[in-house]
Design a protein around this motif. Structure first.
Motif, mmCIF file in Angstrom:
data_model
loop_
_atom_site.group_PDB
_atom_site.id
_atom_site.type_symbol
_atom_site.label_atom_id
_atom_site.label_comp_id
_atom_site.label_asym_id
_atom_site.label_seq_id
_atom_site.Cartn_x
_atom_site.Cartn_y
_atom_site.Cartn_z
ATOM 1 N N MET A 261 -2.179 -3.519 -10.912
ATOM 2 C CA MET A 261 -0.864 -3.438 -10.280
ATOM 3 C C MET A 261 -0.826 -2.353 -9.209
ATOM 4 N N THR A 262 -1.346 -1.177 -9.558
ATOM 5 C CA THR A 262 -1.228 -0.062 -8.620
ATOM 6 C C THR A 262 -2.052 -0.279 -7.357
ATOM 7 N N GLU A 263 -3.108 -1.099 -7.448
ATOM 8 C CA GLU A 263 -3.953 -1.354 -6.288
ATOM 9 C C GLU A 263 -3.558 -2.617 -5.524
ATOM 10 N N HIS A 264 -2.693 -3.433 -6.085
ATOM 11 C CA HIS A 264 -2.442 -4.760 -5.525
ATOM 12 C C HIS A 264 -1.678 -4.689 -4.205
ATOM 13 N N PRO A 265 -2.136 -5.385 -3.169
ATOM 14 C CA PRO A 265 -1.464 -5.304 -1.864
ATOM 15 C C PRO A 265 -0.089 -5.950 -1.827
ATOM 16 N N ILE B 21 2.232 -5.625 -4.148
ATOM 17 C CA ILE B 21 3.233 -4.803 -4.836
ATOM 18 C C ILE B 21 3.612 -3.653 -3.922
ATOM 19 N N ALA B 22 4.910 -3.565 -3.641
ATOM 20 C CA ALA B 22 5.404 -2.594 -2.670
ATOM 21 C C ALA B 22 5.697 -1.230 -3.278
ATOM 22 N N LYS B 23 5.942 -1.201 -4.587
ATOM 23 C CA LYS B 23 6.323 0.058 -5.229
ATOM 24 C C LYS B 23 5.856 0.043 -6.679
ATOM 25 N N ILE B 24 5.481 1.210 -7.163
ATOM 26 C CA ILE B 24 5.195 1.407 -8.582
ATOM 27 C C ILE B 24 6.208 2.397 -9.146
ATOM 28 N N SER B 25 6.841 2.011 -10.242
ATOM 29 C CA SER B 25 7.704 2.916 -10.998
ATOM 30 C C SER B 25 7.017 3.164 -12.334
ATOM 31 N N PHE B 26 6.580 4.399 -12.541
ATOM 32 C CA PHE B 26 5.746 4.739 -13.696
ATOM 33 C C PHE B 26 6.390 5.848 -14.508
ATOM 34 N N THR B 27 6.406 5.674 -15.821
ATOM 35 C CA THR B 27 6.783 6.748 -16.737
ATOM 36 C C THR B 27 5.634 6.958 -17.709
ATOM 37 N N GLY B 28 5.149 8.188 -17.798
ATOM 38 C CA GLY B 28 4.024 8.480 -18.678
ATOM 39 C C GLY B 28 3.520 9.888 -18.464
ATOM 40 N N SER B 29 2.262 10.101 -18.772
ATOM 41 C CA SER B 29 1.685 11.442 -18.693
ATOM 42 C C SER B 29 1.404 11.848 -17.254
ATOM 43 N N SER C 172 -4.340 5.575 -6.733
ATOM 44 C CA SER C 172 -4.661 4.169 -6.499
ATOM 45 C C SER C 172 -3.582 3.469 -5.685
ATOM 46 N N GLY C 173 -2.328 3.941 -5.783
ATOM 47 C CA GLY C 173 -1.249 3.352 -4.998
ATOM 48 C C GLY C 173 -1.326 3.684 -3.523
ATOM 49 N N SER C 174 -2.172 4.648 -3.176
ATOM 50 C CA SER C 174 -2.281 5.061 -1.773
ATOM 51 C C SER C 174 -3.000 4.015 -0.917
ATOM 52 N N THR C 175 -3.645 3.033 -1.569
ATOM 53 C CA THR C 175 -4.416 2.058 -0.805
ATOM 54 C C THR C 175 -3.568 1.300 0.203
ATOM 55 N N ASN C 176 -2.308 1.032 -0.133
ATOM 56 C CA ASN C 176 -1.417 0.402 0.852
ATOM 57 C C ASN C 176 -0.104 1.176 0.984
ATOM 58 N N LEU C 177 -0.188 2.483 0.734
ATOM 59 C CA LEU C 177 0.961 3.386 0.881
ATOM 60 C C LEU C 177 2.174 2.882 0.109
ATOM 61 N N LYS C 178 1.959 2.504 -1.148
ATOM 62 C CA LYS C 178 3.054 2.073 -2.010
ATOM 63 C C LYS C 178 4.097 3.174 -2.146
ATOM 64 N N ARG C 179 5.339 2.778 -2.238
ATOM 65 C CA ARG C 179 6.376 3.704 -2.693
ATOM 66 C C ARG C 179 6.109 3.969 -4.175
ATOM 67 N N ILE C 180 6.333 5.189 -4.603
ATOM 68 C CA ILE C 180 6.002 5.557 -5.978
ATOM 69 C C ILE C 180 7.116 6.429 -6.562
ATOM 70 N N THR C 181 7.528 6.090 -7.769
ATOM 71 C CA THR C 181 8.377 6.973 -8.561
ATOM 72 C C THR C 181 7.617 7.311 -9.828
ATOM 73 N N LEU C 182 7.461 8.590 -10.094
ATOM 74 C CA LEU C 182 6.706 9.053 -11.254
ATOM 75 C C LEU C 182 7.612 9.934 -12.119
#
Length: 485
Positions: free
Chosen positions: A222-226, A228-236, A246-256
């Motif tokens: 998911m994080t590498e997939h072209p 997917i425009a954004k990853i919303s992640f909750t975890g460590s 890994s989300g930087s490959t296509n400059l995904k928007r990210i919420t951590l």
């Protein structure tokens, strides 16, 4: 090969199983499955479908196909469907509460009930929220407007400690702002998520919300997939860094939303007798398995000894046991991985000879992942129990002498999620709170959240926010329009 278990129009939610993936409005069975354990017994609770890379590709493709029509839908129509989803979840509330206790461990009558009810309320209320158009300029000759447009397909990766609440925290704002979603739940707690995905099929158009359970390789996909425009992640925090890379490959928007080592500060003038129960549950609720648990409790030296004595007395009466037992106050640790980490931390406390007025010994003869309420009295500031995030029912209570000292100690952490300050002099307590390097700080209260209150971490506790107007905006692009009249 996959097969349709049922068509969308005839979905019947059976919480006893079998469980399937939700892809493109259909419930999909898989060739392989994996065990989901009840942490109170370590017996197999159910078999969850093990999604493959092909399943994930199908889910992302379905979300991509659904996006144009969903994003073009009137915002009020989308919001009405999100509210209808809350009603559909509410119809299955009791089953969700029971299933949550069985797969996560938290007591059914308290934290499981509270989590599911709060999640349904969140979905319903977020369905009513909109991001308004902001008019920056409107003159006789020129107009400037700021709009918020959806991103596309959002990938959500959710944790095992609050799988229902933290999952639906992502679903509602994502969908109401016009995005579609593919969600991967933790393999430790996939069942409630699979069921609320199945319920969603009865409300939303096909492909708007897809759920794929399985191993960590699906998260990386998911994080590498072209697409997917954004990853919303909750975890460590450690995993969050990998998601960001890994989300930087296509400059995904990210919420951590990541780890924390929250400090609670009890000032010398605090009404400490009255707040002992509040601070106990702030630290030990969900058996300490939450990012915003009070993990370091600093108490002014003038009241420290009395406070520890009262805290231990209160803690002794809290039963640790099976979450289905109405007498249980705290349930088991959710999984054997975290149980092992806590065993190692307990061994470090014992090896260093720290003062442990309550708990400290894990009975490994018990069938479940049970860890006793443990209090460590005044360990050194450089100890593991102070510096690390334990994510379990163990708490250091540390004496301090002055405000400058305790502020420095509270801020001496790579984490900056939340904190609290307690004292009768409200202005003095607020002055301390303003100097804490955290995304949220409470004064004479704790763990209050709101639909319209942004929540996020500073430093290595996260990136971006959830909830509030800011949280809605995280699922959008800012688009500026300029018009010549």
């Amino acid at each position: 090969m996959s097969a349709d278990i049922t068509e969308r129009s005839t979905v019947a939610v059976d919480f006893a199983g079998p469980y399937g993936l939700s892809i493109d409005g259909k419930l999909i069975e898989t060739n392989k499955s994996f065990d989901v354990f009840n942490p109170a017994t370590n017996e197999v609770l159910a078999q969850a479908p093990e999604g493959t890379a092909e399943h994930m590709e199908a889910a992302i493709a379905a979300a991509k196909r659904a996006f144009p029509a969903w994003s073009a839908m009137d915002a009020d129509a989308r919001g009405a469907l999100v509210e209808a989803y809350a009603d559909a979840l509410d119809a299955h509330k009791e089953e969700l509460i029971t299933l949550l206790t069985q797969e996560q461990g938290k007591p059914r009558h308290s934290m499981a009930k509270g989590e599911v009810e709060a999640a349904i309320h969140w979905v319903r209320e977020v369905g009513k929220r909109r991001l308004p158009v902001e008019v920056i300029e409107d003159t006789d000759s020129h107009v400037v407007e700021v709009h918020h447009t959806p991103l596309g397909v959002v990938g959500a990766i959710t944790p095992w400690n609050f799988p229902v609440l933290l999952g639906l925290w992502k679903v509602a704002p994502c969908l109401v702002t016009g995005n579609t979603m593919v969600m991967k739940p933790s393999p430790y707690t996939p069942l409630c998520t699979l069921r609320f995905g199945e319920i969603a099929q009865q409300v939303f158009p096909a492909g708007v919300l897809n759920i794929v359970s399985g191993g960590n390789d699906l998260g990386q996909q998911m994080t590498e997939h072209p697409d997917i425009a954004k990853i919303s992640f909750t975890g460590s925090t450690a995993t969050g860094k990998k998601v960001m890379a890994s989300g930087s490959t296509n400059l995904k928007r990210i919420t951590l939303e990541l780890g924390g080592n929250d400090a609670a500060i009890v000032l010398a003038d605090a009404d400490w007798q009255a707040i002992v129960p509040t601070l106990f549950w702030a630290a030990f609720g969900n058996s300490g398995q939450w990012c915003i648990a009070s993990k370091r409790l600093y108490v002014h030296r003038s009241i420290h000894a009395q406070f520890v004595e009262a805290f231990v007395a209160y803690a002794r009466d809290i039963k640790v046991g099976d979450g289905m037992d109405p007498a249980t106050g705290l349930g088991p640790i959710q999984n054997r991985m975290q149980f092992g980490k806590l065993k190692d931390l307990f061994a470090d406390v014992k090896a260093n000879g720290y003062d442990v007025p309550l708990g400290g010994e894990i009975d490994e003869s018990l069938a479940g992942n049970f860890v006793p309420v443990t209090i460590v009295n005044n360990p050194p500031e450089d100890s593991r129990i102070v510096k690390e995030e334990p994510f379990g029912p163990i708490l250091p209570i540390i004496a301090f002498d002055d405000v400058e000292e305790v502020i420095a100690k509270a801020n001496d952490s790579p984490f900056g999620l939340a904190g609290s300050v307690w004292g009768r002099d409200r202005d003095a307590a607020i002055a301390v709170a303003k100097r804490l390097e955290t995304g949220t700080v409470w004064v004479n209260e704790i763990h209050l959240h709101g639909i319209d209150v942004p929540f996020g971490g500073h430093k290595q506790s996260g990136l971006g926010v959830e909830n509030g107007r800011e949280g809605l905006a995280e699922f959008t692009n800012t688009k500026t329009y300029m018009f010549k009249k």
